[in-house]
Design a protein around this motif. Structure first.
Motif, PDB file in Angstrom:
ATOM      1  N   ARG A 175       1.056  -1.093  -0.348  1.00  0.00           N
ATOM      2  CA  ARG A 175       0.001   0.148   0.166  1.00  0.00           C
ATOM      3  C   ARG A 175       1.009   1.427   0.032  1.00  0.00           C
ATOM      4  N   SER A 176       1.096   2.384  -0.844  1.00  0.00           N
ATOM      5  CA  SER A 176       1.658   3.735  -0.472  1.00  0.00           C
ATOM      6  C   SER A 176       0.869   4.703  -1.225  1.00  0.00           C
ATOM      7  N   ASN A 177       1.359   5.652  -1.364  1.00  0.00           N
ATOM      8  CA  ASN A 177       0.683   7.021  -2.188  1.00  0.00           C
ATOM      9  C   ASN A 177       0.812   6.528  -3.596  1.00  0.00           C
ATOM     10  N   ASN A 178       2.239   5.751  -4.107  1.00  0.00           N
ATOM     11  CA  ASN A 178       2.180   6.230  -5.565  1.00  0.00           C
ATOM     12  C   ASN A 178       1.350   5.341  -6.088  1.00  0.00           C
ATOM     13  N   ILE A 179       1.016   3.956  -5.623  1.00  0.00           N
ATOM     14  CA  ILE A 179      -0.235   3.174  -6.384  1.00  0.00           C
ATOM     15  C   ILE A 179      -1.871   3.262  -5.870  1.00  0.00           C
ATOM     16  N   ALA A 180      -2.014   4.369  -5.000  1.00  0.00           N
ATOM     17  CA  ALA A 180      -3.236   5.328  -4.589  1.00  0.00           C
ATOM     18  C   ALA A 180      -3.535   6.186  -5.933  1.00  0.00           C
ATOM     19  N   GLU A 181      -2.089   6.881  -6.670  1.00  0.00           N
ATOM     20  CA  GLU A 181      -2.124   7.377  -7.678  1.00  0.00           C
ATOM     21  C   GLU A 181      -2.339   7.296  -8.463  1.00  0.00           C
ATOM     22  N   TYR A 182      -1.614   5.626  -9.122  1.00  0.00           N
ATOM     23  CA  TYR A 182      -1.753   5.340 -10.353  1.00  0.00           C
ATOM     24  C   TYR A 182      -3.536   4.707 -10.828  1.00  0.00           C
ATOM     25  N   ALA A 183      -3.402   4.097  -9.107  1.00  0.00           N
ATOM     26  CA  ALA A 183      -4.772   4.004  -9.074  1.00  0.00           C
ATOM     27  C   ALA A 183      -6.060   4.838  -9.599  1.00  0.00           C
ATOM     28  N   ALA A 184      -6.172   5.883  -8.484  1.00  0.00           N
ATOM     29  CA  ALA A 184      -7.037   7.148  -9.791  1.00  0.00           C
ATOM     30  C   ALA A 184      -6.804   7.557 -10.734  1.00  0.00           C
ATOM     31  N   LEU A 185      -5.783   7.372 -11.542  1.00  0.00           N
ATOM     32  CA  LEU A 185      -5.376   7.484 -12.692  1.00  0.00           C
ATOM     33  C   LEU A 185      -5.872   6.589 -14.058  1.00  0.00           C
ATOM     34  N   LEU A 222       0.425  -1.340 -12.926  1.00  0.00           N
ATOM     35  CA  LEU A 222      -0.354  -0.045 -13.220  1.00  0.00           C
ATOM     36  C   LEU A 222       0.272   1.455 -14.060  1.00  0.00           C
ATOM     37  N   ASN A 223       1.274   1.433 -14.803  1.00  0.00           N
ATOM     38  CA  ASN A 223       1.909   2.214 -15.284  1.00  0.00           C
ATOM     39  C   ASN A 223       1.948   1.856 -16.559  1.00  0.00           C
ATOM     40  N   SER A 224       1.722   0.524 -17.241  1.00  0.00           N
ATOM     41  CA  SER A 224       1.510  -0.098 -18.415  1.00  0.00           C
ATOM     42  C   SER A 224      -0.447  -0.657 -18.860  1.00  0.00           C
ATOM     43  N   GLU A 225      -1.175  -0.921 -17.184  1.00  0.00           N
ATOM     44  CA  GLU A 225      -2.621  -0.256 -17.117  1.00  0.00           C
ATOM     45  C   GLU A 225      -3.075   1.139 -18.314  1.00  0.00           C
ATOM     46  N   ALA A 226      -2.465   2.089 -17.688  1.00  0.00           N
ATOM     47  CA  ALA A 226      -2.643   3.644 -17.746  1.00  0.00           C
ATOM     48  C   ALA A 226      -1.573   3.741 -18.717  1.00  0.00           C
ATOM     49  N   LYS A 227      -0.810   3.151 -19.438  1.00  0.00           N
ATOM     50  CA  LYS A 227       0.120   4.077 -20.971  1.00  0.00           C
ATOM     51  C   LYS A 227      -0.954   3.247 -21.564  1.00  0.00           C
ATOM     52  N   SER A 228      -1.510   2.008 -21.536  1.00  0.00           N
ATOM     53  CA  SER A 228      -2.389   1.558 -22.576  1.00  0.00           C
ATOM     54  C   SER A 228      -3.868   2.415 -22.662  1.00  0.00           C
ATOM     55  N   LEU A 229      -4.512   2.656 -21.354  1.00  0.00           N
ATOM     56  CA  LEU A 229      -5.664   2.947 -21.327  1.00  0.00           C
ATOM     57  C   LEU A 229      -5.381   4.553 -22.108  1.00  0.00           C
ATOM     58  N   ALA A 230      -4.757   5.267 -21.730  1.00  0.00           N
ATOM     59  CA  ALA A 230      -3.644   6.253 -21.927  1.00  0.00           C
ATOM     60  C   ALA A 230      -4.341   6.602 -23.807  1.00  0.00           C
ATOM     61  N   ALA A 231      -3.236   5.681 -24.492  1.00  0.00           N
ATOM     62  CA  ALA A 231      -3.445   5.570 -25.963  1.00  0.00           C
ATOM     63  C   ALA A 231      -4.400   5.616 -26.441  1.00  0.00           C
ATOM     64  N   GLN A 232      -5.572   5.455 -25.563  1.00  0.00           N
ATOM     65  CA  GLN A 232      -7.015   5.144 -26.463  1.00  0.00           C
ATOM     66  C   GLN A 232      -7.591   5.948 -26.435  1.00  0.00           C
ATOM     67  N   LEU A 233      -6.659   7.316 -26.360  1.00  0.00           N
ATOM     68  CA  LEU A 233      -7.575   8.400 -25.771  1.00  0.00           C
ATOM     69  C   LEU A 233      -6.637   9.801 -26.084  1.00  0.00           C
ATOM     70  N   ASP A 234      -7.507  10.843 -26.187  1.00  0.00           N
ATOM     71  CA  ASP A 234      -7.009  12.327 -26.861  1.00  0.00           C
ATOM     72  C   ASP A 234      -6.160  12.714 -25.243  1.00  0.00           C
ATOM     73  N   VAL A 235      -5.058  12.271 -24.586  1.00  0.00           N
ATOM     74  CA  VAL A 235      -5.232  13.163 -23.701  1.00  0.00           C
ATOM     75  C   VAL A 235      -3.997  13.247 -23.798  1.00  0.00           C
ATOM     76  N   THR A 236      -3.276  14.475 -22.896  1.00  0.00           N
ATOM     77  CA  THR A 236      -1.781  14.818 -22.074  1.00  0.00           C
ATOM     78  C   THR A 236      -1.638  14.998 -20.511  1.00  0.00           C
ATOM     79  N   PHE A 237      -1.081  15.350 -20.214  1.00  0.00           N
ATOM     80  CA  PHE A 237      -1.099  14.953 -18.461  1.00  0.00           C
ATOM     81  C   PHE A 237       0.198  16.647 -18.391  1.00  0.00           C
ATOM     82  N   GLN A 238      -0.290  16.988 -17.276  1.00  0.00           N
ATOM     83  CA  GLN A 238       0.058  18.030 -16.731  1.00  0.00           C
ATOM     84  C   GLN A 238       0.576  18.389 -15.233  1.00  0.00           C
ATOM     85  N   GLU A 239       1.692  18.188 -14.963  1.00  0.00           N
ATOM     86  CA  GLU A 239       2.070  18.277 -13.263  1.00  0.00           C
ATOM     87  C   GLU A 239       1.516  20.129 -12.640  1.00  0.00           C
TER      88      GLU A 239
END
Length: 122
Positions: free
Chosen positions: A27-37, A84-101
């Motif tokens: 359990r970690s903040n990074n896991i929660a951040e990726y899960a939210a994404l 988690l990163n792989s799943e997020a990237k796969s989903l993002a590739a199906q959408l027109d998304v950009t990421f901003q910090e």
């Protein structure tokens, strides 16, 4: 653990289960951040599927690690975050998304989690 995301004026809070790994449960903040994404990206795909409308999205996040990994600026070094990163990237590739910090002080989802946390206090 909980994760939150905001789409327009709609606020979502979701439970994040612990991550089962070969080394045990994590359990970690990074896991929660990726899960939210991942939750967010799935919801955007659902919206597009339901409406037939394809949008362009700017995803704001205050997790330097997650945003920079999604942009390809950081490598994913932690084994437990690779799937988690792989799943997020796969989903993002199906959408027109950009990421901003963005700074934490501008993160609406962070405020939502704080508000939800205060509701649960005795």
């Amino acid at each position: 653990m909980r994760a939150a995301y905001v789409i327009g004026g709609h606020e979502y809070v979701r439970h994040v289960p612990d991550l089962d790994t070969a080394r045990g449960t994590l359990r970690s903040n990074n896991i929660a951040e990726y899960a939210a994404l991942v939750f967010l990206l799935r919801r955007l795909r659902e919206i597009e599927s339901e409406t037939g409308w394809r949008g362009a999205y700017v995803i704001h996040g205050d997790s330097q690690l997650v945003i920079r990994q999604m942009k390809g600026r950081y490598r994913v070094k932690a084994d437990h975050l690779r799937a988690l990163n792989s799943e997020a990237k796969s989903l993002a590739a199906q959408l027109d998304v950009t990421f901003q910090e963005i700074p934490r002080s501008r993160n609406k989802a962070g405020f939502l989690l704080e508000r939800e946390g205060r509701k649960r206090l005795p």
